[in-house]
Design a protein around this motif. Structure first.
Motif, short mmCIF file in Angstrom:
data_model
loop_
_atom_site.label_atom_id
_atom_site.label_comp_id
_atom_site.label_asym_id
_atom_site.label_seq_id
_atom_site.Cartn_x
_atom_site.Cartn_y
_atom_site.Cartn_z
N SER A 209 16.84 8.71 18.34
CA SER A 209 17.94 7.75 18.39
C SER A 209 18.64 7.81 19.74
CB SER A 209 18.94 8.06 17.27
OG SER A 209 20.14 7.33 17.44
N ASN A 210 19.36 6.74 20.08
CA ASN A 210 20.18 6.73 21.30
C ASN A 210 21.64 7.09 20.98
OD1 ASN A 210 21.01 4.45 19.97
ND2 ASN A 210 20.65 3.04 21.68
N GLN A 211 21.86 7.66 19.80
CA GLN A 211 23.19 8.09 19.39
C GLN A 211 23.25 9.61 19.29
OE1 GLN A 211 24.24 5.90 15.73
NE2 GLN A 211 25.88 5.00 16.92
N ALA A 212 24.38 10.14 19.72
CA ALA A 212 24.58 11.59 19.65
C ALA A 212 26.07 11.87 19.60
CB ALA A 212 23.93 12.28 20.84
N LEU A 343 24.10 8.83 26.59
CA LEU A 343 23.89 9.66 25.41
C LEU A 343 24.97 10.74 25.32
CD1 LEU A 343 21.94 10.12 23.01
CD2 LEU A 343 20.71 11.76 24.46
N PHE A 344 25.49 11.19 26.47
CA PHE A 344 26.47 12.26 26.50
C PHE A 344 27.89 11.77 26.26
CE2 PHE A 344 22.91 14.09 28.76
CZ PHE A 344 22.87 15.38 28.26
N SER A 345 28.14 10.50 26.44
CA SER A 345 29.48 9.97 26.19
C SER A 345 29.42 8.47 25.98
CB SER A 345 30.40 10.27 27.39
OG SER A 345 31.65 9.65 27.20
N PRO A 346 30.04 7.97 24.89
CA PRO A 346 30.05 6.52 24.67
C PRO A 346 31.03 5.80 25.58
CG PRO A 346 31.31 7.61 22.97
CD PRO A 346 30.70 8.70 23.79
N ALA A 347 31.92 6.55 26.24
CA ALA A 347 32.91 5.91 27.11
C ALA A 347 33.38 6.91 28.16
CB ALA A 347 34.09 5.39 26.29
N HIS A 348 32.66 6.93 29.27
CA HIS A 348 33.03 7.78 30.40
C HIS A 348 33.40 6.85 31.54
CE1 HIS A 348 33.13 11.25 33.03
NE2 HIS A 348 32.36 10.61 33.89
N TYR A 349 34.60 7.03 32.09
CA TYR A 349 35.12 6.09 33.08
C TYR A 349 34.89 6.57 34.50
CZ TYR A 349 37.28 3.21 29.51
OH TYR A 349 37.48 2.36 28.44
N VAL A 350 34.30 5.69 35.31
CA VAL A 350 33.94 5.99 36.69
C VAL A 350 34.79 5.15 37.63
CG1 VAL A 350 32.08 5.98 38.40
CG2 VAL A 350 31.59 6.59 36.02
#
Length: 374
Positions: A209-212, A343-350
């Motif tokens: 899956s692409n969810q974690a 995969l490591f974060s659904p919302a990481h802000y850059v």
């Protein structure tokens, strides 16, 4: 988890959100959701200032929204999961068939009608969440070492990886070589997950899956720093090359560390003032911006450390904009962040880095080093 302190009822969006209303104390909300075939289960942590607020003074109202419309929705079920100190935990279930991209939670104060708005992105749902030994849900993306309850047959991947710090906002190139992030260990968890070693844990029910669910495990004193070595690290944002060489020789010698601060500030009183503000901000960003990397290393954490809390925030599509008003020391500033999903974060802000930030950035650092800050 992220929290931004602002005045009255302005919408703030991300993992964790805090709104401060005039004369009403702080209201903090952390959210995670789990999607099943036909339902979405929204877990909420409500953090109330017990000195000025009580849970029975508030009621919930929910709506679901897209860019063009917003409609009120009813929940299928609600459960009060308990509390820890001033944090109260709830679970609300909604039919997926009626949901738009966003769920808006309104927390309404019954005594005066004051409304606090919090938004959760439906596409940031997880396959499951963890619970502690008291059956309280873990609704942050970091925790201290412990053993947690989880569904059966969870694949756990552990990474002991030192993530890089954020680059300054005017740096438009990254010449640092990329490093491969290898898995240090993995195991299959059956009902409970032991996460006692600091580092990054990525968990999947289905490895195709692409969810974690990804959780950072931090030492027991986190989000505070306690050792001289840890306290030294965030200073890279406000020191020059020569000062960093001096800090590299400090090691864990508190006497040398205190001497460094005294030389930087010029006198003990100014040093105390800067230290108090700077490390309060370090604790704040560690608490609220930690994702797969420590909060102080993130782009948002870096901006907050130097500029403090934004005066207002805009949310446009997958972009979040922090606005700082002009004051007698600094011009108007605007920092734009793009939400990325991995995969490591659904919302990481850059951060969108631009050369125009250079002048105000160096001036803000100079002001902070001279104990001049809002």
């Amino acid at each position: 988890m992220r929290a931004i302190r602002i005045v009255v009822s302005v919408v703030v969006i991300f993992f964790s959100q805090t709104i401060q209303a005039q004369n009403s104390g702080n209201i903090g909300v952390s959210m995670m959701s789990v999607a099943s075939n036909d339902s979405l289960h929204l877990y909420l942590e409500i953090d109330l200032d017990a000195k000025s607020s009580r849970l029975y003074n508030y009621k919930f109202q929910f709506s679901t929204a897209s860019e063009n419309e917003e409609i009120l929705i009813a929940y299928l079920d609600s459960t009060y999961l308990g509390n820890e100190m001033d944090q109260h935990y709830f679970k609300f279930s909604f039919p997926r068939s009626v949901l738009r991209p966003k769920i808006k939670t309104r927390l309404i104060k019954l005594s005066d009608g004051l409304t606090f708005n919090f938004i959760h992105e439906v596409n940031e749902s997880h396959p499951f969440i963890l619970f502690n030994s008291k059956n309280i849900p873990l609704l942050k993306y970091w925790t201290n070492p412990g053993i947690f309850q989880a569904p059966n047959s969870i694949h756990v991947f552990y990474y002991n990886y030192d993530f890089s710090i954020a680059l300054p906002p005017m740096t438009t190139r990254n010449d640092a070589p990329s490093q491969e992030m290898g898995i240090d260990s993995s195991f299959l968890a059956q009902g409970t997950i032991s996460m006692k070693k600091p580092g990054l844990y990525l968990m999947q029910a289905d490895t195709t899956s692409n969810q974690a669910l990804t959780i950072r495990v931090e030492p027991f004193y986190f989000p505070r720093f306690t050792t001289v070595e840890e306290l030294t690290q965030p200073l890279i944002y406000i020191t020059d090359d020569e000062e960093q060489k001096t800090l590299a020789e400090v090691g864990n010698d508190k006497r040398l560390f205190d001497k460094f601060w005294l030389q930087l500030a010029g006198n003990p009183e100014r040093a105390k003032k800067i230290i108090r503000l700077f490390y309060d901000r370090v604790e704040y960003v560690n608490t609220n911006f930690t994702t797969f990397k420590d909060g102080w290393k993130t782009d948002m954490g870096m901006i907050y450390l130097i500029m403090g809390s934004p005066d207002n925030i805009e949310k446009i599509g997958n972009k979040e904009i922090w606005n700082y008003q002009e004051d007698r020391h600094l011009p108007m500033r605007k920092y734009q962040f793009i939400k990325t999903s991995t995969l490591f974060s659904p919302a990481h802000y850059v951060l969108i880095r631009e050369k125009k930030h250079a002048e105000s950035w160096y001036e803000a650092i100079n002001l902070l080093r001279n104990a001049i800050f809002k």
